[in-house]
Scaffold this motif. Structure first.
Motif, PDB file in Angstrom:
ATOM      1  N   LYS A  92     -12.857  -8.072  19.642  1.00  0.00           N
ATOM      2  CA  LYS A  92     -13.755  -9.215  19.424  1.00  0.00           C
ATOM      3  C   LYS A  92     -14.944  -8.833  18.543  1.00  0.00           C
ATOM      4  O   LYS A  92     -15.417  -9.621  17.733  1.00  0.00           O
ATOM      5  CB  LYS A  92     -14.276  -9.737  20.772  1.00  0.00           C
ATOM      6  N   CYS A  93     -15.433  -7.618  18.713  1.00  0.00           N
ATOM      7  CA  CYS A  93     -16.592  -7.207  17.909  1.00  0.00           C
ATOM      8  C   CYS A  93     -16.245  -7.168  16.426  1.00  0.00           C
ATOM      9  O   CYS A  93     -17.071  -7.508  15.567  1.00  0.00           O
ATOM     10  CB  CYS A  93     -17.119  -5.862  18.397  1.00  0.00           C
ATOM     11  N   ILE A  94     -15.024  -6.759  16.113  1.00  0.00           N
ATOM     12  CA  ILE A  94     -14.593  -6.716  14.702  1.00  0.00           C
ATOM     13  C   ILE A  94     -14.550  -8.128  14.127  1.00  0.00           C
ATOM     14  O   ILE A  94     -15.020  -8.381  13.014  1.00  0.00           O
ATOM     15  CB  ILE A  94     -13.197  -6.061  14.569  1.00  0.00           C
ATOM     16  N   ILE A  95     -14.004  -9.041  14.919  1.00  0.00           N
ATOM     17  CA  ILE A  95     -13.788 -10.411  14.429  1.00  0.00           C
ATOM     18  C   ILE A  95     -15.113 -11.130  14.157  1.00  0.00           C
ATOM     19  O   ILE A  95     -15.248 -11.855  13.182  1.00  0.00           O
ATOM     20  CB  ILE A  95     -12.941 -11.199  15.457  1.00  0.00           C
ATOM     21  N   VAL A  96     -16.102 -10.895  15.015  1.00  0.00           N
ATOM     22  CA  VAL A  96     -17.355 -11.664  14.876  1.00  0.00           C
ATOM     23  C   VAL A  96     -18.332 -11.054  13.873  1.00  0.00           C
ATOM     24  O   VAL A  96     -19.311 -11.699  13.500  1.00  0.00           O
ATOM     25  CB  VAL A  96     -18.073 -11.832  16.229  1.00  0.00           C
ATOM     26  N   CYS A  97     -18.084  -9.836  13.438  1.00  0.00           N
ATOM     27  CA  CYS A  97     -19.069  -9.167  12.581  1.00  0.00           C
ATOM     28  C   CYS A  97     -19.007  -9.706  11.148  1.00  0.00           C
ATOM     29  O   CYS A  97     -18.019  -9.489  10.444  1.00  0.00           O
ATOM     30  CB  CYS A  97     -18.818  -7.663  12.571  1.00  0.00           C
ATOM     31  N   PRO A  98     -20.063 -10.386  10.697  1.00  0.00           N
ATOM     32  CA  PRO A  98     -20.030 -10.960   9.349  1.00  0.00           C
ATOM     33  C   PRO A  98     -20.059  -9.895   8.255  1.00  0.00           C
ATOM     34  O   PRO A  98     -19.677 -10.149   7.122  1.00  0.00           O
ATOM     35  CB  PRO A  98     -21.292 -11.829   9.304  1.00  0.00           C
TER      36      PRO A  98
END
Ligand code: SF4
Ligand code: SF4
Length: 172
Positions: free
Chosen positions: A84-90
């Protein structure tokens, strides 16, 4: 040191590995030995914290002020690999690295926004932060979902000694 946004391994301003290792989001070698861990290559003091909010296991903290650099907390907490952290990081600056994948190999899970997507088993060349080829590798996993909002997730396997260097790849 300040937060910096990496665009698919081709950074706008390349930060050296030595500098990244001094940042609070880069795991220690002791932490790497415990299994998969987020490597947060964010060194620019911008107001941003979705990585902190995304992690159910509280591995990542930005805190207050929101311009703090993200840091790894609780060295004993294990990463569940939810990505999830990868997906949300702009900034596309979070990677899940597992140096315990095997005796000789590491896995690197990274954001991937190009098309076509690679396939499991594809042979690749691992690229470093400046886009130089550093080693050979293989695509291990490809994850995509409409909820990912165009950020797909690809896991590659590379020789362990390149786990700190490879941050993108190309087909070979
Ligand atoms: S992959 Fe999931 S559990 Fe691991 S640090 Fe990222 S959000 Fe937390
Ligand atoms: S979400 Fe990405 S860019 Fe924003 S603070 Fe976290 S690591 Fe940095």
């Amino acid at each position: 040191m300040s937060k910096n946004c990496n665009l698919q391994g081709m950074m706008k301003a390349v930060v050296s590995l030595e500098e990244l290792k001094k940042s609070p989001g880069y795991p220690s070698e002791e932490r790497f030995k415990r299994g998969p861990v987020p490597v947060i290559e964010c060194v620019e003091d911008i107001p941003c914290n979705p990585c902190e909010l995304a992690c159910d296991r509280n591995l990542i903290s930005v805190g207050k002020p929101i311009t703090n650099l993200p840091r790894l907390v609780d060295p004993d907490a294990l990463c569940g690999g939810c990505n999830k952290c990868i997906i949300v990081c702009p900034g596309l600056v979070i990677f899940i690295v597992d140096k315990t994948y095997s005796d000789t190999e590491a896995s690197i899970t990274l954001p991937y926004e190009f098309k076509p997507l690679p396939k499991i088993g594809d042979k690749i060349m691992g690229l470093n932060r400046t886009g130089e080829i550093v080693c050979k590798g293989t695509v291990h996993k490809v994850q995509t979902h409409k909820s990912f909002n165009h950020t797909n997730i690809v896991t590659i396997i590379v020789p362990k000694e390149f786990a700190d260097d490879v941050r993108f790849f190309k087909a070979r």
